[in-house]
Design a protein around this motif. Structure first.
Motif, PDB file in Angstrom:
ATOM      1  N   HIS A   1       0.851  -1.191   0.000  1.00  9.72           N
ATOM      2  CA  HIS A   1       0.000   0.000   0.000  1.00  9.72           C
ATOM      3  C   HIS A   1       0.886   1.239   0.000  1.00  9.72           C
ATOM      4  O   HIS A   1       1.887   1.293   0.732  1.00  9.72           O
ATOM      5  CB  HIS A   1      -0.906   0.013   1.233  1.00  9.72           C
ATOM      6  CG  HIS A   1      -1.768  -1.204   1.364  1.00  9.72           C
ATOM      7  ND1 HIS A   1      -2.931  -1.381   0.652  1.00  9.72           N
ATOM      8  CD2 HIS A   1      -1.620  -2.325   2.135  1.00  9.72           C
ATOM      9  CE1 HIS A   1      -3.474  -2.547   0.975  1.00  9.72           C
ATOM     10  NE2 HIS A   1      -2.696  -3.144   1.870  1.00  9.72           N
ATOM     11  N   ASP A   2       0.531   2.218  -0.808  1.00 13.03           N
ATOM     12  CA  ASP A   2       1.371   3.418  -0.924  1.00 13.03           C
ATOM     13  C   ASP A   2       0.516   4.685  -0.948  1.00 13.03           C
ATOM     14  O   ASP A   2       0.389   5.348  -1.976  1.00 13.03           O
ATOM     15  CB  ASP A   2       2.229   3.324  -2.189  1.00 13.03           C
ATOM     16  CG  ASP A   2       3.288   4.411  -2.259  1.00 13.03           C
ATOM     17  OD1 ASP A   2       3.610   4.988  -1.208  1.00 13.03           O
ATOM     18  OD2 ASP A   2       3.781   4.696  -3.359  1.00 13.03           O
TER      19      ASP A   2
ATOM     20  N   ALA B   1       2.139   1.000  -5.178  1.00 11.25           N
ATOM     21  CA  ALA B   1       1.209  -0.024  -4.700  1.00 11.25           C
ATOM     22  C   ALA B   1       1.242  -1.214  -5.653  1.00 11.25           C
ATOM     23  O   ALA B   1       1.412  -1.053  -6.856  1.00 11.25           O
ATOM     24  CB  ALA B   1      -0.200   0.540  -4.612  1.00 11.25           C
TER      25      ALA B   1
ATOM     26  N   HIS C   1      11.059   2.513   4.541  1.00 11.00           N
ATOM     27  CA  HIS C   1       9.825   3.312   4.594  1.00 11.00           C
ATOM     28  C   HIS C   1       8.622   2.411   4.881  1.00 11.00           C
ATOM     29  O   HIS C   1       7.574   2.890   5.316  1.00 11.00           O
ATOM     30  CB  HIS C   1       9.593   4.035   3.262  1.00 11.00           C
ATOM     31  CG  HIS C   1      10.451   5.240   3.053  1.00 11.00           C
ATOM     32  ND1 HIS C   1      10.170   6.463   3.618  1.00 11.00           N
ATOM     33  CD2 HIS C   1      11.586   5.407   2.333  1.00 11.00           C
ATOM     34  CE1 HIS C   1      11.090   7.347   3.244  1.00 11.00           C
ATOM     35  NE2 HIS C   1      11.967   6.729   2.479  1.00 11.00           N
ATOM     36  N   GLY C   2       8.764   1.123   4.608  1.00 15.93           N
ATOM     37  CA  GLY C   2       7.651   0.195   4.733  1.00 15.93           C
ATOM     38  C   GLY C   2       7.371  -0.206   6.171  1.00 15.93           C
ATOM     39  O   GLY C   2       8.281  -0.553   6.924  1.00 15.93           O
TER      40      GLY C   2
ATOM     41  N   VAL D   1       5.254   7.091  -2.015  1.00 17.54           N
ATOM     42  CA  VAL D   1       6.661   6.882  -1.646  1.00 17.54           C
ATOM     43  C   VAL D   1       7.342   5.867  -2.559  1.00 17.54           C
ATOM     44  O   VAL D   1       8.478   6.056  -3.003  1.00 17.54           O
ATOM     45  CB  VAL D   1       6.771   6.428  -0.180  1.00 17.54           C
ATOM     46  CG1 VAL D   1       8.204   6.051   0.175  1.00 17.54           C
ATOM     47  CG2 VAL D   1       6.266   7.524   0.745  1.00 17.54           C
ATOM     48  N   ASP D   2       6.666   4.765  -2.853  1.00 16.35           N
ATOM     49  CA  ASP D   2       7.273   3.666  -3.610  1.00 16.35           C
ATOM     50  C   ASP D   2       6.363   3.184  -4.730  1.00 16.35           C
ATOM     51  O   ASP D   2       6.690   3.277  -5.898  1.00 16.35           O
ATOM     52  CB  ASP D   2       7.609   2.515  -2.651  1.00 16.35           C
ATOM     53  CG  ASP D   2       8.381   1.388  -3.305  1.00 16.35           C
ATOM     54  OD1 ASP D   2       7.814   0.703  -4.180  1.00 16.35           O
ATOM     55  OD2 ASP D   2       9.560   1.168  -2.946  1.00 16.35           O
TER      56      ASP D   2
ATOM     57  N   THR E   1       2.656  -1.082   4.264  1.00 17.01           N
ATOM     58  CA  THR E   1       2.269   0.280   3.895  1.00 17.01           C
ATOM     59  C   THR E   1       3.507   1.163   3.931  1.00 17.01           C
ATOM     60  O   THR E   1       4.236   1.187   4.931  1.00 17.01           O
ATOM     61  CB  THR E   1       1.205   0.834   4.855  1.00 17.01           C
ATOM     62  OG1 THR E   1       0.043   0.005   4.810  1.00 17.01           O
ATOM     63  CG2 THR E   1       0.820   2.263   4.467  1.00 17.01           C
ATOM     64  N   PHE E   2       3.751   1.882   2.848  1.00 16.00           N
ATOM     65  CA  PHE E   2       4.901   2.791   2.796  1.00 16.00           C
ATOM     66  C   PHE E   2       4.523   4.130   3.423  1.00 16.00           C
ATOM     67  O   PHE E   2       3.560   4.769   3.000  1.00 16.00           O
ATOM     68  CB  PHE E   2       5.366   2.986   1.353  1.00 16.00           C
ATOM     69  CG  PHE E   2       5.891   1.730   0.722  1.00 16.00           C
ATOM     70  CD1 PHE E   2       7.103   1.197   1.130  1.00 16.00           C
ATOM     71  CD2 PHE E   2       5.171   1.071  -0.260  1.00 16.00           C
ATOM     72  CE1 PHE E   2       7.600   0.027   0.570  1.00 16.00           C
ATOM     73  CE2 PHE E   2       5.652  -0.086  -0.838  1.00 16.00           C
ATOM     74  CZ  PHE E   2       6.868  -0.617  -0.421  1.00 16.00           C
TER      75      PHE E   2
END
Length: 466
Positions: free
Chosen positions: A331-332, A339, A388-389, A336-337, A351-352
């Motif tokens: 999930h983003d 989905a 980040h995750g 950030v990265d 989730t990021f």
């Protein structure tokens, strides 16, 4: 300062050896690289730095810190990168075009360098790429500008194994501004193999043309220190060893952590399903762009090959980004990265978040681990997180490491922490072997070879030891 005629010339190798050599003399020495581009990083007090400066600090026998690599550029795509400033990601600078970044990062570089110069007897600077990149000289902060700021004497390293080393050295010298040329004190030829007598009269002619002597001829030699970007082909082990495949997706990160594996197992980079044939363990390493690497993994057919192994009960290990790929979904919400649907081999979701976690810690595997991970039960490891995750388990996930660090389902194990396979205790548990050489002994052996093949007295005079 150690500069190079190109990337992979041997700057980091020579700088590391100089740090340990000077530390042996009782000198308070620190490494410094103004700006490093690498997806291999280590967590230190204050955030993250490139692995090369982390290792150089250990060679210097001084605690690694963010001043030693104030700017770290971590590629996330062919034209996109995350810029880490003083250990922390800076989204504003990351969004800028390359040429517009220098005015924003230079004050941080200048302050870090000046403070290290004040705190240490000697600072060993390392350049980046080549100092003669004339297309980028106006925005360079790592080579000519850093050397001038530190009033540094410069050694220039060339990779002679590639061929054309004398042309590389002369061409670099010729393209440098006059002030930078005057800083060049010595040339070093690295990765030499063959008959040294065949080099004559090239070193003498080069000296005549430039006024700069060749002060070192470092042989090609094997050592256990990881490459700066961790992308060099693994060293083949003996036939009695287990075989480990590390998935080599485009934005794989922290590949340096698998270097100790080469001493206890046969390690191969895996880029296609056939690379997984006959292996005992598959590892999905970290990733600087998880969603993109997951897309690549599917396009290569590795998703099906890894899934088939897991269904057969063969061990699969995911580390950080690898753990996230093994889960059900990415999930983003903040861009950030990316989905994406995961490989669905672990009942977890990621989730990021905007903020990046960077921390070190000590972690313990659960006592309830079953085969094929039972030998890890209750093992304690030291590691670090760069992510980040934020991963959360679904109800059927088994806890492998508490506090939201690791989960297991059958033969699939995922951990959010780097450094697990650097632990000798873990290597003994998984492979029945421990490395022959520790990191510190590797630094000593590397230094012995380099310093035996350069003019150590000449270098010591440059830093005022004689």
């Amino acid at each position: 300062m150690v500069q190079g005629t190109s990337s992979w010339a041997g700057k980091s190798l020579v700088a590391t050896a100089l740090c340990r050599h000077l530390a042996r003399q009782g000198i308070r020495v620190a490494p410094f690289k103004a700006q490093n581009m690498s997806n291999n990083a280590r967590v230190v007090d204050g955030g993250e730095i490139g692995v090369a400066q982390y290792l150089q600090a250990l060679a210097a026998r001084t605690p690694p810190e963010v001043r030693m690599n104030p700017i770290l550029v971590k590629p996330e795509g062919m034209t996109r990168s995350q810029v880490v400033v003083s250990g922390k990601p800076n989204p504003e600078i990351s969004a800028l075009p390359w040429r517009e970044r220098a005015p924003h990062v230079w004050p941080v570089v200048f302050e870090s360098l000046q403070s290290l110069l004040a705190d240490y007897d000697v600072v060993v600077l390392e350049g980046a790429g080549s100092p003669a990149e004339i297309n980028l000289m106006d925005c360079d902060v790592t080579n000519v500008r850093a050397a001038s700021t530190a009033d540094a004497s410069v050694l220039l390293v060339a990779d002679i194994d590639r061929g054309g080393a004398f042309a590389h050295l002369y061409g670099t010298w010729a393209l440098l501004p006059r002030e930078a040329r005057q800083r060049l004190r010595g040339f070093i030829l690295n990765k030499f193999r063959g008959d040294a007598s065949l080099l004559a009269p090239a070193p003498e002619r080069l000296n005549t043309m430039t006024g700069v002597p060749v002060i070192g001829l470092v042989p090609w030699f094997h050592h256990e220190l990881p490459d700066e970007d961790g992308a060099a082909p693994p060293v083949e082990g003996d036939g009695a060893m287990s075989t480990v495949a590390v998935i080599r997706y485009p934005f794989a990160s922290n590949l340096d952590e698998f270097k100790p594996l080469e001493q206890v197992a046969r390690v191969r980079w895996a880029r296609k399903p056939a690379d997984l044939n006959g292996v005992d363990l598959v590892i999905l390493p970290g990733s600087k762009h998880v969603a993109s690497d997951l897309t690549w993994l599917r396009s290569a057919g590795l998703d099906r090959a890894i899934g088939a192994r897991a269904r057969q009960g063969a061990p699969v290990l995911g580390v950080c980004g690898g753990l996230q790929m093994l889960g059900m979904r990415l999930h983003d919400p903040y861009g950030v990265d990316g989905a994406a649907k995961g490989l669905c081999l672990l009942p977890v979701e990621t989730t990021f978040e905007r903020e990046k976690i960077t921390r070190r810690g000590t972690f313990r595997f659960a006592s309830t681990l079953a085969a094929p991970w039972a030998t890890l039960a209750n093992r304690e490891v030291e590691g670090y997180e760069i992510r980040h995750g934020h991963t959360r388990p679904l109800p059927t996930a088994g806890v492998a490491i508490s506090a939201g660090i690791g989960w297991v389902q059958g033969s699939v194990l995922g951990v959010a922490v780097h450094g697990v396979v650097e632990s000798w205790d873990v290597l003994q548990a998984l492979f029945g072997r421990v490395p022959q050489y520790s990191l510190d002994s590797t630094l000593d052996r590397l230094t012995d070879v380099v310093m035996a093949n350069v003019d150590a007295r000449f270098i010591e005079e440059l830093v005022g030891l004689r």
